[in-house]
Structures are given as structure tokens and as C-alpha cells.
Scaffold this motif. Sequence first.
Motif, PDB file in Angstrom:
ATOM      1  N   LYS A 542       1.595 -14.833  15.157  1.00  0.00           N
ATOM      2  CA  LYS A 542       1.300 -13.450  15.539  1.00  0.00           C
ATOM      3  C   LYS A 542       0.768 -12.709  14.318  1.00  0.00           C
ATOM      4  O   LYS A 542       1.358 -12.779  13.237  1.00  0.00           O
ATOM      5  CB  LYS A 542       2.573 -12.755  16.018  1.00  0.00           C
ATOM      6  N   ALA A 543      -0.323 -11.984  14.508  1.00  0.00           N
ATOM      7  CA  ALA A 543      -0.963 -11.318  13.367  1.00  0.00           C
ATOM      8  C   ALA A 543      -0.017 -10.315  12.708  1.00  0.00           C
ATOM      9  O   ALA A 543      -0.056 -10.120  11.485  1.00  0.00           O
ATOM     10  CB  ALA A 543      -2.241 -10.619  13.821  1.00  0.00           C
ATOM     11  N   ASP A 544       0.866  -9.692  13.493  1.00  0.00           N
ATOM     12  CA  ASP A 544       1.720  -8.652  12.902  1.00  0.00           C
ATOM     13  C   ASP A 544       2.833  -9.229  12.029  1.00  0.00           C
ATOM     14  O   ASP A 544       3.610  -8.484  11.425  1.00  0.00           O
ATOM     15  CB  ASP A 544       2.270  -7.698  13.970  1.00  0.00           C
ATOM     16  N   LYS A 545       2.931 -10.560  11.967  1.00  0.00           N
ATOM     17  CA  LYS A 545       3.882 -11.161  11.026  1.00  0.00           C
ATOM     18  C   LYS A 545       3.268 -11.337   9.639  1.00  0.00           C
ATOM     19  O   LYS A 545       3.959 -11.724   8.701  1.00  0.00           O
ATOM     20  CB  LYS A 545       4.345 -12.526  11.544  1.00  0.00           C
ATOM     21  N   LEU A 546       1.968 -11.130   9.542  1.00  0.00           N
ATOM     22  CA  LEU A 546       1.282 -11.265   8.256  1.00  0.00           C
ATOM     23  C   LEU A 546       1.162  -9.892   7.616  1.00  0.00           C
ATOM     24  O   LEU A 546       0.884  -8.903   8.300  1.00  0.00           O
ATOM     25  CB  LEU A 546      -0.110 -11.865   8.458  1.00  0.00           C
ATOM     26  N   ALA A 547       1.400  -9.822   6.315  1.00  0.00           N
ATOM     27  CA  ALA A 547       1.293  -8.543   5.607  1.00  0.00           C
ATOM     28  C   ALA A 547       0.511  -8.738   4.313  1.00  0.00           C
ATOM     29  O   ALA A 547       1.050  -8.602   3.220  1.00  0.00           O
ATOM     30  CB  ALA A 547       2.684  -7.977   5.327  1.00  0.00           C
ATOM     31  N   PRO A 548      -0.779  -9.084   4.432  1.00  0.00           N
ATOM     32  CA  PRO A 548      -1.553  -9.337   3.213  1.00  0.00           C
ATOM     33  C   PRO A 548      -1.831  -8.055   2.440  1.00  0.00           C
ATOM     34  O   PRO A 548      -1.842  -6.961   3.006  1.00  0.00           O
ATOM     35  CB  PRO A 548      -2.854  -9.941   3.738  1.00  0.00           C
ATOM     36  N   PHE A 549      -2.037  -8.209   1.122  1.00  0.00           N
ATOM     37  CA  PHE A 549      -2.481  -7.084   0.294  1.00  0.00           C
ATOM     38  C   PHE A 549      -3.795  -6.542   0.835  1.00  0.00           C
ATOM     39  O   PHE A 549      -4.683  -7.309   1.221  1.00  0.00           O
ATOM     40  CB  PHE A 549      -2.778  -7.545  -1.144  1.00  0.00           C
ATOM     41  N   GLU A 550      -3.964  -5.221   0.808  1.00  0.00           N
ATOM     42  CA  GLU A 550      -5.295  -4.648   1.059  1.00  0.00           C
ATOM     43  C   GLU A 550      -6.092  -4.665  -0.246  1.00  0.00           C
ATOM     44  O   GLU A 550      -7.268  -5.007  -0.267  1.00  0.00           O
ATOM     45  CB  GLU A 550      -5.172  -3.233   1.607  1.00  0.00           C
ATOM     46  N   VAL A 551      -5.440  -4.242  -1.329  1.00  0.00           N
ATOM     47  CA  VAL A 551      -6.002  -4.410  -2.673  1.00  0.00           C
ATOM     48  C   VAL A 551      -4.842  -4.938  -3.519  1.00  0.00           C
ATOM     49  O   VAL A 551      -3.682  -4.820  -3.128  1.00  0.00           O
ATOM     50  CB  VAL A 551      -6.536  -3.075  -3.267  1.00  0.00           C
ATOM     51  N   TYR A 552      -5.147  -5.522  -4.671  1.00  0.00           N
ATOM     52  CA  TYR A 552      -4.050  -5.978  -5.526  1.00  0.00           C
ATOM     53  C   TYR A 552      -3.220  -4.772  -5.958  1.00  0.00           C
ATOM     54  O   TYR A 552      -3.764  -3.672  -6.153  1.00  0.00           O
ATOM     55  CB  TYR A 552      -4.594  -6.781  -6.709  1.00  0.00           C
ATOM     56  N   PRO A 553      -1.889  -4.957  -6.067  1.00  0.00           N
ATOM     57  CA  PRO A 553      -0.991  -3.808  -6.231  1.00  0.00           C
ATOM     58  C   PRO A 553      -1.221  -2.991  -7.498  1.00  0.00           C
ATOM     59  O   PRO A 553      -0.932  -1.798  -7.511  1.00  0.00           O
ATOM     60  CB  PRO A 553       0.406  -4.416  -6.245  1.00  0.00           C
ATOM     61  N   GLU A 554      -1.725  -3.638  -8.569  1.00  0.00           N
ATOM     62  CA  GLU A 554      -1.976  -2.891  -9.804  1.00  0.00           C
ATOM     63  C   GLU A 554      -3.265  -3.383 -10.429  1.00  0.00           C
ATOM     64  O   GLU A 554      -3.637  -4.554 -10.254  1.00  0.00           O
ATOM     65  CB  GLU A 554      -0.827  -3.104 -10.806  1.00  0.00           C
ATOM     66  N   ILE A 555      -3.899  -2.516 -11.199  1.00  0.00           N
ATOM     67  CA  ILE A 555      -5.106  -2.912 -11.938  1.00  0.00           C
ATOM     68  C   ILE A 555      -4.721  -3.975 -12.973  1.00  0.00           C
ATOM     69  O   ILE A 555      -3.728  -3.815 -13.684  1.00  0.00           O
ATOM     70  CB  ILE A 555      -5.705  -1.696 -12.678  1.00  0.00           C
ATOM     71  N   GLY A 556      -5.494  -5.033 -13.017  1.00  0.00           N
ATOM     72  CA  GLY A 556      -5.214  -6.093 -13.984  1.00  0.00           C
ATOM     73  C   GLY A 556      -4.343  -7.195 -13.414  1.00  0.00           C
ATOM     74  O   GLY A 556      -3.749  -7.977 -14.155  1.00  0.00           O
ATOM     75  N   TYR A 557      -4.288  -7.291 -12.087  1.00  0.00           N
ATOM     76  CA  TYR A 557      -3.463  -8.295 -11.414  1.00  0.00           C
ATOM     77  C   TYR A 557      -4.139  -9.660 -11.495  1.00  0.00           C
ATOM     78  O   TYR A 557      -5.323  -9.800 -11.195  1.00  0.00           O
ATOM     79  CB  TYR A 557      -3.301  -7.884  -9.951  1.00  0.00           C
ATOM     80  N   ASP A 558      -3.374 -10.666 -11.895  1.00  0.00           N
ATOM     81  CA  ASP A 558      -3.890 -12.022 -11.980  1.00  0.00           C
ATOM     82  C   ASP A 558      -3.333 -12.838 -10.812  1.00  0.00           C
ATOM     83  O   ASP A 558      -2.139 -13.125 -10.776  1.00  0.00           O
ATOM     84  CB  ASP A 558      -3.465 -12.640 -13.326  1.00  0.00           C
ATOM     85  N   PRO A 559      -4.172 -13.236  -9.854  1.00  0.00           N
ATOM     86  CA  PRO A 559      -3.673 -13.973  -8.679  1.00  0.00           C
ATOM     87  C   PRO A 559      -3.010 -15.290  -9.036  1.00  0.00           C
ATOM     88  O   PRO A 559      -2.171 -15.776  -8.281  1.00  0.00           O
ATOM     89  CB  PRO A 559      -4.943 -14.224  -7.851  1.00  0.00           C
ATOM     90  N   ALA A 560      -3.364 -15.877 -10.177  1.00  0.00           N
ATOM     91  CA  ALA A 560      -2.769 -17.166 -10.540  1.00  0.00           C
ATOM     92  C   ALA A 560      -1.281 -17.032 -10.823  1.00  0.00           C
ATOM     93  O   ALA A 560      -0.520 -17.973 -10.608  1.00  0.00           O
ATOM     94  CB  ALA A 560      -3.485 -17.761 -11.753  1.00  0.00           C
TER      95      ALA A 560
END
Length: 676
Positions: A542-560
Motif C-alpha cells: 500500500k502506497a500509504d505505508k511508504l514515507a519517502p523523503f521529499e527532500v533530504y532532511p538537511e543541507i549536506g546530507y550524504d545518502p551513503a
Amino acid sequence: MMARPSPTLLWRRKPTLMIVTLLVVVVALVAAACTSGSDGNAASDANASREAAGLNPLTDEQVNAALKTYLPSGEHDPYIMFASGGHSGQMFVIGVPSMRILKEIGVFTAEPWQGWGFGNVGTMETLAQGDVNGNEVRWADTHHPALSETGGEYDGQFVFINDKANARVAVIDLRDFETKQIVKNPIAIVDHGGTKVTPNTEWIIQGGQYAAPHGWEYSALENYDEDYKGMVTFWKFDRSSGRILEDQSFALELPPYWQDLCDAGKLVSEGWVFCGSFNTERATGESGPDGVPFEAGASARDNDYLHVINLDKAVEVFDAGNTFDVNGFPVVGLQTLIDEGILYFVPEPKSPHGADVTPGGDYIVVSGKLDPHVSVYSFEKIQQAIADKNWVPDPYGIPVLDFDAVLEAQVEVGLGPLHTEFDNDGYAYTSIFLDSTVARWSLGPPYRDDGWKLEGTLPVHYNIGHLSTVGGDTVSPDGTYLVALNKWSIDRFFPPGPLLPQNLQLVDITQPPSDDSDTGGMQLLYDMPLGMGEPHYAQIIKADKLAPFEVYPEIGYDPAIMAVDPDAPVSGNERIERNGNNVEIWMTAIRSHYTPDRVDLKTGDNVTWHITNIDTSFDATHGFALPAYNINLSLEPGETATIEFIADQSGTFPFYCSEFCSALHLEMAGYMLIEP
Ligand code: CUA
């Protein structure tokens, strides 16, 4: 047909009504003239356009199917399907019921749009985790995605997938839909039976397939019975770090049968794991010592063995250190599995493929590829047979439980049954490869009092492998849609050369079976061609179980590392530092400018280049394309990335933003100047 009031009756009442009535009659007549074979208004309108394009007119049933999948612009799909990317080595994210592709996630293979494996050090390091003894492996045969679960339900936090070709497992974080980790199995070189997760995602299950000596060391096929091994590996998953803990993971040594798909027990059977197997004949092929082709040799016996594994007990043994090491990886030995009551076998009809646990955890459904039945085993009866020691040993001394003592039911479903998923109303759905159908059949008590019978079959096109229902392998399936993952598409689409797309067919399963429906109430809605690798299996959440970021939470966020990089460039600290041959650059990107926009280097410089996208608006992604050096980044809002290279080619290199971010996107550029 729409019922119309008598015009003569209305004529006498009001002139306006008369005009309206006349208009209705005229419109209806015109519409009827424009359609051939359809009598719905929506259909007639659509059919006029279709006729202009040379398409066939739609029937009412087809119009109905089309309406069930149509989403007006801006409406979101209620379900999201995570499909394996097959040979692409990636994963596909697909909206259901629209069947629109939302994303191809870069997993085992570089993916340029996401900047996955094109210079971004974090992505290069993740991909390199999948190298095999130093050999770079940049493709994969991804098979079975597994969404993370809490309490036996998809929780929308992570998704895992295996690579059959090199026995690897990848971890994807669903906050940003990016791959975070790849682990290479240290004892197996190929796999198949994964990934699946335990009901709270403590363990990711990776089953084996083609037996080989552990550590894939050389041994001639003549030594098959002694040296070749099967395996199942349990990877410990740590939710807080979002990583598999390789040093807390272990494997079981199994006989050299070809283990197939596994499923985790749930609710009453939580703590147990069930894996199908084939080639319990231990066939070694036409050119092997027995001289029989695999397809015949591996199908000679009437039964293979469902592996019934007491995972809780295996963990106790592992924790107690009762293991041996292969390539530094702990393995619980076969004799220990027997002595400690960890491993039992259940005979399963000829060459089984799927092993699927029912939503309540009470039954295990197995399908023999060469047997027209699904066989349903009772977990309770398995426990009783174990308690009663109702078994005979196999050639390795493993207890084989009595078939009749543990079987609950068999249902004849068609030729070549493979995999089974479930709905919320006590029905099961099995893919039937040879017949090219989906069989809907009913589970017995406690699901349905009148169960264990075939309700109907739906033709699919063609040669279905897996199927997926919404939440179909969890404790609470949804019972709305089913997707048939078909291997052949033959005549369904325009043939783009001799390699044809796969066909994912969407099926409505909301209607109950009825006597006048051969399909058991199932309705085919939509054909989705996919020409990007074979999506082997898929899970639908169900799509409403997913809560992806809209933008990374802070400037300088490293996804790794899913955290702010303290060394990330931010507004105001952009600079270039040179220390001998080492040059380090701190650059920011914002609509529509790189700061700095000129980088001067000398041939031979060691370059470390950090770039942060300091835009914080939803969807304000910038790219960074650098010619000659095989570099492209995708910098999502807030994201920072680092590239490293040696400036071994002198020249004048314009760099530019490769994502159309603003009206002045073309002007978002700069120069890297490398002096000879
Ligand atoms: Cu930034 Cu285009």
C-alpha cells in the motif's frame, strides 16, 4: 442500453423538455452510428477516436477494464509494486493499478540518471562491495525483492533483493529509494531462494541453488556427493543502521540438493523457515559421471524435499559458537542440524518450485512443476510428526517426515504450477506455467469451510513465472489486485526485434468466484510490456505505508551514510585548496549556478571534488556532468556527493547541469581547465 422516456409523452408537457429530448435522441443516434459493437456512451466517444487511429472498437467489458486502471493526471496509485529488474541488475518501482513505471532503482548495475556508479564515491563503494574476489561484477540477475516487515506486515522501510548469478544481496533504503549495501555470500557463488525476511526483519533469508563446494573451491563433479554442498544463509539485519551485519550472520550446511525458494514462517510458525528443493537425485549432467542430462536426471524421483528449518534453534546453536568457518563465515554443520533437531525434510511432489506460507502461518503450499497439484502441508501436523519421530532418514541422515502424516490437502490446479500468493478472503492464487493461467483456489478451514477446491483459472499471456497479490505473502493480504509476471509475450505487443518485452498483466481479484465465471471471478485488466530485463518476482505494498523523503532532511546530507557530511560544502564556504598535487574542491549548486564555476587544475593532480545541492525545493534536482572522466551526478535537494579522479587528460572541459532544473538550466555550467 439506457432506457429513454417516451418523447410523445413529454412533447405535450413542455417545449424545453421537447427540445432536450430531441437532442438526447439525436446524440444517441449519432453515437450509435459512430460505434460498431459497443453501446456505452464512454465507449462510443472513445471508439470514435480509436477508429481514427485504426484501432478496434472496445467492448463494454474492455471499457470497464480500462476504467479500472485509469488514473486522471495528478491522482496517485494506491499501491506500489517493487519488481525485480532481472538481468538489468536493478529494481523497478511501478504504480498499481496504472502500471506506470515510477523509477528504476540502481542496485547492482550503474545507472546514469541517478548518478549511480558514475563517479560518486559513495555509489562506487557500494557497487564495489559486490565484487567477487577482486573481480569487478557490474551486472546481476536480480530475482526476489523482499520488503521489510514488522509483525508480518510490510512496513515500508527497506527492500532487499538477491542476485542469483553471484549470490549477492542488496539493501535499499525506502527513505530515498537508494541502494545502501551489497553483501557477497562468502560460501556460495550462485543462489536463488532469496530474499525473504522473517516477520520482524531480524533475518534476511538467502537460499542456495546449484550445489557447489562451499567457498566454490575446485572439485571435480566425480566428487559431487562428498564435496558439493547446499546452503541457506541468514543475514542479520540491523534496522537502526539500515545495514546487514555480516559479522553476525551465518549459514547452514545442507546436502547437495538444489535448494529453491524459501519462505519464513509467521504467527503460529514464526521462528521456522521453509525452502523447496529439487535435484535430490544429485544428478550431475550429461557430461558428468552419471551421463544423464540435468533436466532428466534431476526429475527422476517422484519426490524432492521441502526443507523445514527451526531458525530459532539454529540461532541458539550459532550464538553458542557451534559452527565451523568457511572463508571466515560461520556455518552450522549438517550433523549439528540433525543432532539439534534443526532440519527436517517433507516429501514434495516432483520438482517443486515455490514454498509459500499462508497468511495465518498455518499451512505451507508447495507446487511441483511436474505435478498438476498444489500440495498443502499443515504446520501443526509437521510439529506432531517431529514429536512422534514419524520419519525415515535420507542418505545424509536427515529425518524425512511421513508425507501422509503432514499433508493437509492437495488441489488439482493445472499443468506446471509454480508460485502461490493469497488474498484477504481465503483464496489462493497459483501461477501455472505450462497452461499459462492463474488458478484461483480456496483454502480450507480456518479460512473457508468449503475450501480446498479450484474456483477457476484465468488465461495469461504467456508462460507465467511468479505472480504477486497486494501484500500477498504477509499476514494481511489486501485482495484487490494481482500481477502476473509472464515470461513470454509473443503476440501481445509490437515486436521490437527478436528479443521481446516481458508482459506484466494486471488482474482484478475483487469479485468473488461464481458459477457462471470460468475465471473464478478474476478479470484481466491490463498488459504492461517491460523491455528492461525479466522482472522475476514483485511485491506490492500500500502506497500509504511508504514515507519517502521529499527532500533530504538537511543541507549536506550524504545518502551513503544517511546523515549530514560535516565536510560538505555549504553556502559561503565554497573554495579550492591546493596542497602539492592534491586539489580539493568545495562546490555548491543552486538554481542556476555552480560556485565556483571555474576550476583550474594541472595534469596529474589528485582531485577530490565535493558538491552540495543547496536547493531545498521539492524536485529541484541538479546534475553534474563532467566530460572525458565518465562522471555524472544526480544531486537531489540537500544532497552532497564527492568525486575523486586523477586529472590525467589535459584540456578544456565545460561541465554542466544534466537535469533540466530551471529556465537558466543551460547557463548552469562552468569550466574545468587542466593545464598540460
Ligand atoms: Cu541545475 Cu539544470
